[in-house]
Design a protein around this motif. Sequence first.
Motif, PDB file in Angstrom:
ATOM      1  N   ARG A   1      25.188   8.073  39.254  1.00 32.76           N
ATOM      2  CA  ARG A   1      24.395   6.956  39.435  1.00 32.76           C
ATOM      3  C   ARG A   1      24.012   6.072  38.010  1.00 32.76           C
ATOM      4  O   ARG A   1      24.129   7.186  36.963  1.00 32.76           O
ATOM      5  CB  ARG A   1      22.791   7.568  39.786  1.00 32.76           C
TER       6      ARG A   1
ATOM      7  N   ARG B   1      27.894  -2.385  40.307  1.00 33.65           N
ATOM      8  CA  ARG B   1      27.782  -1.665  41.671  1.00 33.65           C
ATOM      9  C   ARG B   1      29.208  -1.749  42.462  1.00 33.65           C
ATOM     10  O   ARG B   1      29.551  -0.736  42.976  1.00 33.65           O
ATOM     11  CB  ARG B   1      26.575  -2.193  42.424  1.00 33.65           C
TER      12      ARG B   1
ATOM     13  N   VAL C   1      24.527   2.217  41.899  1.00 29.88           N
ATOM     14  CA  VAL C   1      24.041   1.578  40.768  1.00 29.88           C
ATOM     15  C   VAL C   1      22.699   0.983  41.339  1.00 29.88           C
ATOM     16  O   VAL C   1      22.615   0.014  42.443  1.00 29.88           O
ATOM     17  CB  VAL C   1      24.699   0.454  40.213  1.00 29.88           C
TER      18      VAL C   1
ATOM     19  N   PHE D   1      20.373  -1.207  46.223  1.00 27.62           N
ATOM     20  CA  PHE D   1      20.517  -2.052  44.895  1.00 27.62           C
ATOM     21  C   PHE D   1      19.423  -2.096  44.390  1.00 27.62           C
ATOM     22  O   PHE D   1      19.173  -1.735  43.308  1.00 27.62           O
ATOM     23  CB  PHE D   1      21.557  -3.147  44.980  1.00 27.62           C
TER      24      PHE D   1
END
Length: 244
Positions: free
Chosen positions: A133, A167, A177, A217
């Motif tokens: 992440r 992302r 992300v 997101f």
Amino acid sequence: MNQNTNKTVLILGANSDVAKQCILLYLKKGFSVIAASRNTAELDDLARINNLDESKMKVLYFDAVDFDSHQKFYDELPVKPHIVVYAAGFLVDNEKALRDFKGAQQMMQVNYMGAVSVLNIIAMDETNTGLERIVGLSSLSGVRGRKSNFVYGSTKAAFTQYLAGLRQELASRKVIVNALVIGYIRTKINAGLELNESLIMEPDYVAKFIVNAGGSFIVVPGFKWKIIYHILKILPESLVAKLP
């Protein structure tokens, strides 16, 4: 055994009020933390005051605007991170940013350019198969351009768009992300500003959203700010122009 025991979080810009709370929360959840900042003395004080386990927290020097140092910084990390949080930030008054480019430039370098520089290095290291992440701290100021803070807001808008593309870039590697789109926080960076008290969030409250970010997101801490975020997204330009 805690499933996070062997996982490491790298926090860039770790000396911010929110980042310090993230350090405490990640450690509580069993992670090891690499806290990176220009002000290592304050982070050492944080560890001492809270009696933090030295084997679980390492403090390193990191300068977001020293772009040439970022590759060396990453290569020399004691362990490659599973989670990365970019929390570095800089703010000057919009009027000052308009009249003195140095202030505007500093915001661009810390809030956007530094983030892209170091996160590109981290994201493109495909040998780090443990990367799970990347979290970037953005702002409601970047949702729509408003005359009171559009220079700062433009740096956060750029950062959010960068994270959106990152992302997509990392989706095939199953790396999540998140962009934390944050409103007013009671922090050093906002000290002295006239802000609506009913909208101000505490650093530890915001930190919980960062540490517990899920798969979405955009993450907006606070229900009032979620409402404001959605209103800003759909508001006609003629009405945005009337906002302060």
